[in-house]
Design an enzyme around this catalytic site. Structure first.
Site, PDB file in Angstrom:
ATOM      1  N   CYS A   1     -18.150  55.136   1.307  1.00 33.49           N
ATOM      2  CA  CYS A   1     -18.306  54.723   0.211  1.00 33.49           C
ATOM      3  C   CYS A   1     -18.050  52.921  -0.109  1.00 33.49           C
ATOM      4  O   CYS A   1     -18.974  52.470  -0.576  1.00 33.49           O
ATOM      5  CB  CYS A   1     -17.683  55.482  -1.069  1.00 33.49           C
ATOM      6  SG  CYS A   1     -18.496  57.042  -1.200  1.00 33.49           S
TER       7      CYS A   1
ATOM      8  N   LEU B   1     -15.433  61.129  -6.823  1.00 35.13           N
ATOM      9  CA  LEU B   1     -14.623  62.099  -5.854  1.00 35.13           C
ATOM     10  C   LEU B   1     -14.226  61.293  -4.518  1.00 35.13           C
ATOM     11  O   LEU B   1     -14.864  60.491  -4.134  1.00 35.13           O
ATOM     12  CB  LEU B   1     -15.472  63.217  -5.320  1.00 35.13           C
ATOM     13  CG  LEU B   1     -16.409  63.984  -6.304  1.00 35.13           C
ATOM     14  CD1 LEU B   1     -17.398  65.062  -5.558  1.00 35.13           C
ATOM     15  CD2 LEU B   1     -15.547  64.538  -7.192  1.00 35.13           C
ATOM     16  N   ARG B   2     -12.841  61.494  -4.217  1.00 34.10           N
ATOM     17  CA  ARG B   2     -12.247  61.030  -2.899  1.00 34.10           C
ATOM     18  C   ARG B   2     -12.327  61.800  -1.954  1.00 34.10           C
ATOM     19  O   ARG B   2     -11.953  63.121  -2.374  1.00 34.10           O
ATOM     20  CB  ARG B   2     -10.935  60.366  -3.239  1.00 34.10           C
ATOM     21  CG  ARG B   2     -10.795  59.314  -4.142  1.00 34.10           C
ATOM     22  CD  ARG B   2      -9.264  59.279  -4.351  1.00 34.10           C
ATOM     23  NE  ARG B   2      -8.889  60.450  -5.358  1.00 34.10           N
ATOM     24  CZ  ARG B   2      -7.598  60.703  -5.703  1.00 34.10           C
ATOM     25  NH1 ARG B   2      -6.616  60.012  -5.183  1.00 34.10           N
ATOM     26  NH2 ARG B   2      -7.384  61.852  -6.460  1.00 34.10           N
TER      27      ARG B   2
ATOM     28  N   LYS C   1     -20.162  50.726   1.715  1.00 43.27           N
ATOM     29  CA  LYS C   1     -21.656  50.739   1.194  1.00 43.27           C
ATOM     30  C   LYS C   1     -21.689  50.044  -0.147  1.00 43.27           C
ATOM     31  O   LYS C   1     -22.630  49.317  -0.440  1.00 43.27           O
ATOM     32  CB  LYS C   1     -21.983  52.100   1.368  1.00 43.27           C
ATOM     33  CG  LYS C   1     -23.370  52.402   0.772  1.00 43.27           C
ATOM     34  CD  LYS C   1     -23.774  53.836   1.035  1.00 43.27           C
ATOM     35  CE  LYS C   1     -23.018  54.869   0.199  1.00 43.27           C
ATOM     36  NZ  LYS C   1     -23.417  54.932  -1.125  1.00 43.27           N
TER      37      LYS C   1
END
Ligand code: UDX
Length: 459
Positions: free
Chosen positions: A262, A152-153, A265
């Site tokens: 995201c 998911l963006r 990380k």
């Protein structure tokens, strides 16, 4: 099916709302009781386009509810989705403490034959780890653990869930594979590809996908630097390479460097996993360094080309890590603004959605509620987020508010000739700057025949 979702953040909320939309009965739990209470009233804790109406629809038709009780959520569930945070730890690895805690919470009320589905982004081997935690609490329980990574963006999460490029399920037993295949049938019936593989493969697919996407961005950012020194235009170069079906046009927009919760990380975790298993990911190691340096280099560029001195004012437009989200985690602004302030610059800022979250992470910033007030008295303006609103800026009004005439467009949203026409010194990414010889008076003359040709909208 009866579903439990543990965690009501970006991923947990999107997952809960969409699974209810697909016809499942969903109970979502979060440790933050206030968040649960607000959600049951249809009040969202974050900005994600299209999320609120789908949550409200699930509440209204009874297929979605938020609960303070894990027992309530898990006790009757066929599948329990773990959607808790997996932040970076001190040395760039992944902190799995929230996953461990969620596994322990889930273990007690877990039903016989249920499947615990890890949707959080986790390192290879976490399914096995969760199985051991639960088995330790419930010695004789018959259950399964599966991996179902999300792709998911933020800003398009609902569409990404309901119209996925693919669904990946990682199962080490046929029963959980059958259950997840059944759970996603409403999507596969509409043609969504489903890849059923092992848990280790699924866990690695997630990291490798994000690392490769981030690599595309890092690559085009390096190409942009070369374009600036060879009088090329990175937008044309990106278009030209992206027409190759093997490459594709997506994720080739040069900018200030990737941010978010995201990519930074996940690339660090992927590199750490490589080091831990003796298979160092040299390309990703380099990418991480390049991306972090890029943001600092752009701050130095603003100082240098903005001809700034201590006490000058800089207007920053956009603090979210990208458009259509209120998330500021690892955004370019969080790197660049403190660098400017350290050089004695006064920062005024505006963001359509992310200002509230940014206020908690930045100090001594004067916040405005529109771009023109943020530009008032500024020697330089810097665009860092590709909000549509900034593509439509009234440059004349912006220039009129500023005391100086330098504009940095680090998302390539604007047309160079329009800025030049207003006497602005215009710098962007991967494109030739526009440095007018003299600053014409603010009154804008009618467009000449040449300008009209130049100003014609691009095809
Ligand atoms: C990403 C992945 O896209 C998604 O599949 C995964 O599940 C979670 O991480 P997200 O972090 O929400 O999603 O945003 P994304 O749209 O991928 O953008 C990440 C960063 O890259 C942003 O800072 C964005 O501005 C930047 N970016 C993206 C570019 O600089 N250029 C691009 O062409 C695309």
């Amino acid at each position: 099916m009866q579903i439990a979702v543990i965690g009501a953040g970006y991923v947990g909320l999107t997952t809960s709302a969409c699974l209810a939309e697909l016809g499942h009965l969903v109970l979502c739990h979060d440790l933050d009781g206030d968040r649960i209470d607000r959600l049951n009233k249809g009040v969202m804790p974050l900005y994600e386009p299209a999320l609120e109406p789908v949550v409200r629809n699930g509440l209204a038709n009874g297929r979605l509810r938020f609960t303070h009780s894990v027992r309530d959520a898990v006790g009757a569930a066929d599948a329990v989705f773990l959607c808790v945070g997996t932040p970076c730890d001190a040395n760039g690895g992944i902190d799995l403490s929230q996953i461990d805690a969620a596994a322990r919470l889930t273990a007690k009320p877990l039903r016989r034959g249920a499947v615990v589905v890890i949707k959080s982004t986790v390192v290879v081997g976490t399914c096995r780890r969760v199985r051991e935690i639960i088995a330790d609490v419930r010695k004789s329980l018959d259950f399964d653990v599966a991996s179902n990574p999300e792709f998911l963006r933020e800003g398009s999460a609902m569409g990404d869930f309901l119209h996925p490029d693919r669904i990946v399920i990682g199962c080490d037993d046929p029963r959980s594979a059958a259950l997840l295949t059944r759970l996603y049938k409403p999507l596969t019936d509409k043609g969504a590809p489903l890849l059923s593989t092992t848990t280790a493969n699924a866990e690695l697919i997630k990291y490798a996908a994000n690392a490769l996407l981030a690599l595309k961005i890092g690559f085009i950012n390096d190409v942009a630097d070369l374009c600036e020194r060879t009088d090329a235009d990175v937008m044309s170069v990106a278009e030209g390479i992206g027409l190759d079906r093997r490459i594709g046009p997506a994720f080739l927009a040069a900018g200030p460097g990737f941010g978010g919760s995201c990519f930074p990380k996940d690339t660090r975790a992927f590199a750490e996993t490589g080091r831990a298993h003796g298979a160092s990911q040299a390309l990703i190691e380099t990418l991480i360094t390049q991306n972090e340096h890029r943001k600092k280099r752009l701050a130095a560029r603003i100082m240098r080309e903005g001809e700034l001195s201590p006490g000058d004012i800089v207007c920053v437009l956009g603090v979210a890590f990208k458009a259509e989200t209120d998330d500021v985690r690892e955004s370019a602004a969080l790197s660049i603004i403190p660098e400017l302030q350290a050089a004695g610059i006064e920062v005024q800022a505006y963001d359509p959605k992310a200002a509230d979250k940014a206020r908690t992470m930045l100090r001594d910033v004067a916040w405005a509620d529109n771009p023109y007030d943020a530009a008032r008295g500024a020697k330089t303006t810097v665009i860092l987020t590709e909000w549509t609103e900034f593509r439509k800026l009234d440059l004349r009004r912006l220039a009129g508010a500023m005391s100086g005439r330098t504009l940095f467009d680090f998302r390539n949203l604007l047309q160079r000739h329009e800025a030049a026409h207003l006497g602005l010194r215009y710098f962007s990414i991967g494109r030739r700057p526009s440095i007018p010889t003299a600053a014409p008076e603010r009154r804008i003359p009618a467009l000449s025949a040449l300008d009209q040709r130049v100003a014609a909208p691009r095809r």
